[in-house]
Design a protein around this motif. Structure first.
Motif, PDB file in Angstrom:
ATOM      1  N   LEU A 105       0.826  -1.211   0.000  1.00 52.98           N
ATOM      2  CA  LEU A 105       0.000   0.000   0.000  1.00 52.98           C
ATOM      3  C   LEU A 105       0.860   1.263   0.000  1.00 52.98           C
ATOM      4  O   LEU A 105       0.543   2.247  -0.669  1.00 52.98           O
ATOM      5  N   GLU A 106       1.941   1.220   0.750  1.00 54.53           N
ATOM      6  CA  GLU A 106       2.848   2.370   0.803  1.00 54.53           C
ATOM      7  C   GLU A 106       3.487   2.614  -0.568  1.00 54.53           C
ATOM      8  O   GLU A 106       3.593   3.759  -1.017  1.00 54.53           O
ATOM      9  N   ALA A 107       3.883   1.541  -1.236  1.00 53.99           N
ATOM     10  CA  ALA A 107       4.468   1.664  -2.574  1.00 53.99           C
ATOM     11  C   ALA A 107       3.443   2.199  -3.565  1.00 53.99           C
ATOM     12  O   ALA A 107       3.761   3.030  -4.424  1.00 53.99           O
ATOM     13  N   SER A 108       2.206   1.745  -3.426  1.00 53.97           N
ATOM     14  CA  SER A 108       1.128   2.223  -4.289  1.00 53.97           C
ATOM     15  C   SER A 108       0.899   3.721  -4.083  1.00 53.97           C
ATOM     16  O   SER A 108       0.737   4.478  -5.051  1.00 53.97           O
ATOM     17  N   LYS A 109       0.917   4.155  -2.849  1.00 53.93           N
ATOM     18  CA  LYS A 109       0.734   5.581  -2.538  1.00 53.93           C
ATOM     19  C   LYS A 109       1.884   6.395  -3.119  1.00 53.93           C
ATOM     20  O   LYS A 109       1.668   7.466  -3.698  1.00 53.93           O
ATOM     21  N   LYS A 110       3.106   5.892  -2.977  1.00 54.61           N
ATOM     22  CA  LYS A 110       4.267   6.599  -3.523  1.00 54.61           C
ATOM     23  C   LYS A 110       4.178   6.674  -5.047  1.00 54.61           C
ATOM     24  O   LYS A 110       4.465   7.715  -5.646  1.00 54.61           O
ATOM     25  N   ASN A 111       3.737   5.596  -5.682  1.00 56.21           N
ATOM     26  CA  ASN A 111       3.568   5.558  -7.129  1.00 56.21           C
ATOM     27  C   ASN A 111       2.559   6.619  -7.577  1.00 56.21           C
ATOM     28  O   ASN A 111       2.781   7.326  -8.559  1.00 56.21           O
ATOM     29  N   ILE A 112       1.464   6.721  -6.851  1.00 53.86           N
ATOM     30  CA  ILE A 112       0.445   7.732  -7.180  1.00 53.86           C
ATOM     31  C   ILE A 112       1.018   9.137  -7.020  1.00 53.86           C
ATOM     32  O   ILE A 112       0.831  10.000  -7.894  1.00 53.86           O
ATOM     33  N   ASP A 113       1.727   9.371  -5.925  1.00 52.08           N
ATOM     34  CA  ASP A 113       2.327  10.692  -5.700  1.00 52.08           C
ATOM     35  C   ASP A 113       3.340  11.038  -6.797  1.00 52.08           C
ATOM     36  O   ASP A 113       3.380  12.179  -7.275  1.00 52.08           O
ATOM     37  N   ASP A 114       4.146  10.046  -7.184  1.00 55.68           N
ATOM     38  CA  ASP A 114       5.124  10.269  -8.263  1.00 55.68           C
ATOM     39  C   ASP A 114       4.425  10.574  -9.583  1.00 55.68           C
ATOM     40  O   ASP A 114       4.856  11.446 -10.346  1.00 55.68           O
ATOM     41  N   LYS A 115       3.354   9.857  -9.859  1.00 50.02           N
ATOM     42  CA  LYS A 115       2.610  10.074 -11.106  1.00 50.02           C
ATOM     43  C   LYS A 115       1.982  11.474 -11.113  1.00 50.02           C
ATOM     44  O   LYS A 115       2.010  12.163 -12.128  1.00 50.02           O
ATOM     45  N   ILE A 116       1.450  11.903  -9.974  1.00 50.24           N
ATOM     46  CA  ILE A 116       0.870  13.255  -9.869  1.00 50.24           C
ATOM     47  C   ILE A 116       1.952  14.301 -10.154  1.00 50.24           C
ATOM     48  O   ILE A 116       1.739  15.245 -10.925  1.00 50.24           O
ATOM     49  N   ALA A 117       3.110  14.129  -9.518  1.00 52.46           N
ATOM     50  CA  ALA A 117       4.205  15.089  -9.705  1.00 52.46           C
ATOM     51  C   ALA A 117       4.674  15.114 -11.166  1.00 52.46           C
ATOM     52  O   ALA A 117       4.910  16.194 -11.733  1.00 52.46           O
ATOM     53  N   ALA A 118       4.793  13.936 -11.788  1.00 55.10           N
ATOM     54  CA  ALA A 118       5.255  13.864 -13.180  1.00 55.10           C
ATOM     55  C   ALA A 118       4.250  14.520 -14.126  1.00 55.10           C
ATOM     56  O   ALA A 118       4.636  15.289 -15.027  1.00 55.10           O
ATOM     57  N   GLN A 145      -5.211  16.685 -22.132  1.00 51.32           N
ATOM     58  CA  GLN A 145      -4.181  15.865 -21.491  1.00 51.32           C
ATOM     59  C   GLN A 145      -4.316  15.931 -19.968  1.00 51.32           C
ATOM     60  O   GLN A 145      -4.191  14.918 -19.284  1.00 51.32           O
ATOM     61  N   GLN A 146      -4.581  17.126 -19.455  1.00 47.82           N
ATOM     62  CA  GLN A 146      -4.740  17.302 -18.010  1.00 47.82           C
ATOM     63  C   GLN A 146      -5.955  16.519 -17.511  1.00 47.82           C
ATOM     64  O   GLN A 146      -5.886  15.865 -16.467  1.00 47.82           O
ATOM     65  N   ALA A 147      -7.068  16.576 -18.249  1.00 42.88           N
ATOM     66  CA  ALA A 147      -8.280  15.851 -17.844  1.00 42.88           C
ATOM     67  C   ALA A 147      -8.038  14.340 -17.861  1.00 42.88           C
ATOM     68  O   ALA A 147      -8.466  13.627 -16.949  1.00 42.88           O
ATOM     69  N   THR A 148      -7.342  13.855 -18.878  1.00 40.41           N
ATOM     70  CA  THR A 148      -7.035  12.423 -18.977  1.00 40.41           C
ATOM     71  C   THR A 148      -6.143  11.983 -17.815  1.00 40.41           C
ATOM     72  O   THR A 148      -6.384  10.940 -17.194  1.00 40.41           O
ATOM     73  N   ALA A 149      -5.140  12.785 -17.520  1.00 37.79           N
ATOM     74  CA  ALA A 149      -4.232  12.470 -16.409  1.00 37.79           C
ATOM     75  C   ALA A 149      -4.988  12.460 -15.082  1.00 37.79           C
ATOM     76  O   ALA A 149      -4.785  11.567 -14.247  1.00 37.79           O
ATOM     77  N   GLU A 150      -5.857  13.432 -14.875  1.00 36.22           N
ATOM     78  CA  GLU A 150      -6.643  13.487 -13.640  1.00 36.22           C
ATOM     79  C   GLU A 150      -7.545  12.262 -13.513  1.00 36.22           C
ATOM     80  O   GLU A 150      -7.694  11.699 -12.428  1.00 36.22           O
ATOM     81  N   GLU A 151      -8.129  11.846 -14.637  1.00 36.34           N
ATOM     82  CA  GLU A 151      -9.006  10.672 -14.630  1.00 36.34           C
ATOM     83  C   GLU A 151      -8.214   9.419 -14.247  1.00 36.34           C
ATOM     84  O   GLU A 151      -8.670   8.617 -13.425  1.00 36.34           O
ATOM     85  N   GLU A 152      -7.031   9.242 -14.836  1.00 39.20           N
ATOM     86  CA  GLU A 152      -6.184   8.092 -14.505  1.00 39.20           C
ATOM     87  C   GLU A 152      -5.777   8.115 -13.030  1.00 39.20           C
ATOM     88  O   GLU A 152      -5.816   7.085 -12.349  1.00 39.20           O
ATOM     89  N   ILE A 153      -5.384   9.292 -12.564  1.00 43.23           N
ATOM     90  CA  ILE A 153      -4.944   9.423 -11.174  1.00 43.23           C
ATOM     91  C   ILE A 153      -6.107   9.166 -10.220  1.00 43.23           C
ATOM     92  O   ILE A 153      -5.961   8.469  -9.215  1.00 43.23           O
ATOM     93  N   THR A 196      -8.739   5.830  -6.211  1.00 41.32           N
ATOM     94  CA  THR A 196      -9.906   5.061  -5.792  1.00 41.32           C
ATOM     95  C   THR A 196      -9.524   3.612  -5.498  1.00 41.32           C
ATOM     96  O   THR A 196      -9.950   3.050  -4.474  1.00 41.32           O
ATOM     97  N   GLU A 197      -8.726   3.008  -6.375  1.00 39.44           N
ATOM     98  CA  GLU A 197      -8.272   1.635  -6.149  1.00 39.44           C
ATOM     99  C   GLU A 197      -7.425   1.534  -4.884  1.00 39.44           C
ATOM    100  O   GLU A 197      -7.568   0.594  -4.094  1.00 39.44           O
ATOM    101  N   HIS A 198      -6.549   2.524  -4.694  1.00 38.00           N
ATOM    102  CA  HIS A 198      -5.694   2.540  -3.501  1.00 38.00           C
ATOM    103  C   HIS A 198      -6.545   2.677  -2.237  1.00 38.00           C
ATOM    104  O   HIS A 198      -6.306   1.965  -1.253  1.00 38.00           O
ATOM    105  N   ASP A 199      -7.515   3.584  -2.254  1.00 36.46           N
ATOM    106  CA  ASP A 199      -8.367   3.786  -1.085  1.00 36.46           C
ATOM    107  C   ASP A 199      -9.165   2.529  -0.746  1.00 36.46           C
ATOM    108  O   ASP A 199      -9.320   2.174   0.425  1.00 36.46           O
ATOM    109  N   LYS A 200      -9.644   1.837  -1.775  1.00 34.89           N
ATOM    110  CA  LYS A 200     -10.395   0.596  -1.557  1.00 34.89           C
ATOM    111  C   LYS A 200      -9.486  -0.458  -0.921  1.00 34.89           C
ATOM    112  O   LYS A 200      -9.875  -1.131   0.040  1.00 34.89           O
TER     113      LYS A 200
END
Length: 193
Positions: A60-73, A109-117, A122-126
């Motif tokens: 879960l921690e790795a998943s959270k870090k992955n999400i944070d990295d993807k947001i930053a990128a 592109q921003q809308a697509t990225a937001e949708e993916e994130i 949502t998957e991480h929270d579940k």
């Protein structure tokens, strides 16, 4: 006169009976919170739960870090394109229609990225909620085992010492009894192992 004598005799008999009944009561106290905190198996149970759930927690921690990295990128990409667009907008040779098209592409592109994130979040929270529910369930199971061993040890000490009543010291305002908390604590390892 006979009635008065009967009433007096009956009152005295009741008083002696009540006093004798009180004298037969053998009351003891335990501090259940102290017993739980100092249970010999408590740390072992905590370590067992940590070991059991560590892989999931790490995932879960790795998943959270992955999400944070993807947001930053994604933010970095969008910011770079916006900065380039703003720079090109100052150039008089650029056509407004070309600038509008690029701006629309950036927004898409921003809308697509937001949708993916958002999907990843949502998957991480579940997964985090499932993890928490499983952890709490297992923790309750282990806590119940510890409390049962405390109950068993208390019953054993009470029977051995012939106590008629054992109360939790935190639930009693005043009482005249013996504190058997340490005796129960010493009896727990024999029960829990």
């Amino acid at each position: 006169m006979k009635n008065v004598l009967k009433v007096t005799a009956l009152s005295l008999a009741l008083a002696f009976t009540a006093t004798a009944a009180q004298a037969e009561e053998n009351i003891a106290f335990i501090n259940a919170g102290y017993l739980f905190q100092n249970h010999p198996d408590r740390q072992a149970v905590a370590d067992k739960l940590d070991a059991e759930f560590k892989p999931q927690a790490d995932k879960l921690e790795a998943s959270k870090k992955n999400i944070d990295d993807k947001i930053a990128a994604e933010r970095k990409k969008i910011d770079a394109k916006v900065a380039e667009l703003q720079k090109d907008a100052k150039n008089p040779k650029q056509r407004p229609s070309e600038l509008q098209k690029r701006e629309a592409d950036i927004q898409k592109q921003q809308a697509t990225a937001e949708e993916e994130i958002n999907k990843l979040v949502t998957e991480h929270d579940k997964a985090a909620q499932e993890f928490q529910a499983n952890y709490e369930k297992r923790q309750m199971e282990e806590r119940t085992k510890l409390l049962e061993s405390i109950q068993t040890a208390t019953n054993k000490v009470a029977k051995d010492k012939k106590y008629t009543l054992v109360l939790d010291a935190n639930a009693v305002v005043f009482g005249d009894g013996k504190d058997i908390t340490e005796e129960v604590l010493k009896a727990i390892p024999k029960q829990a192992k």
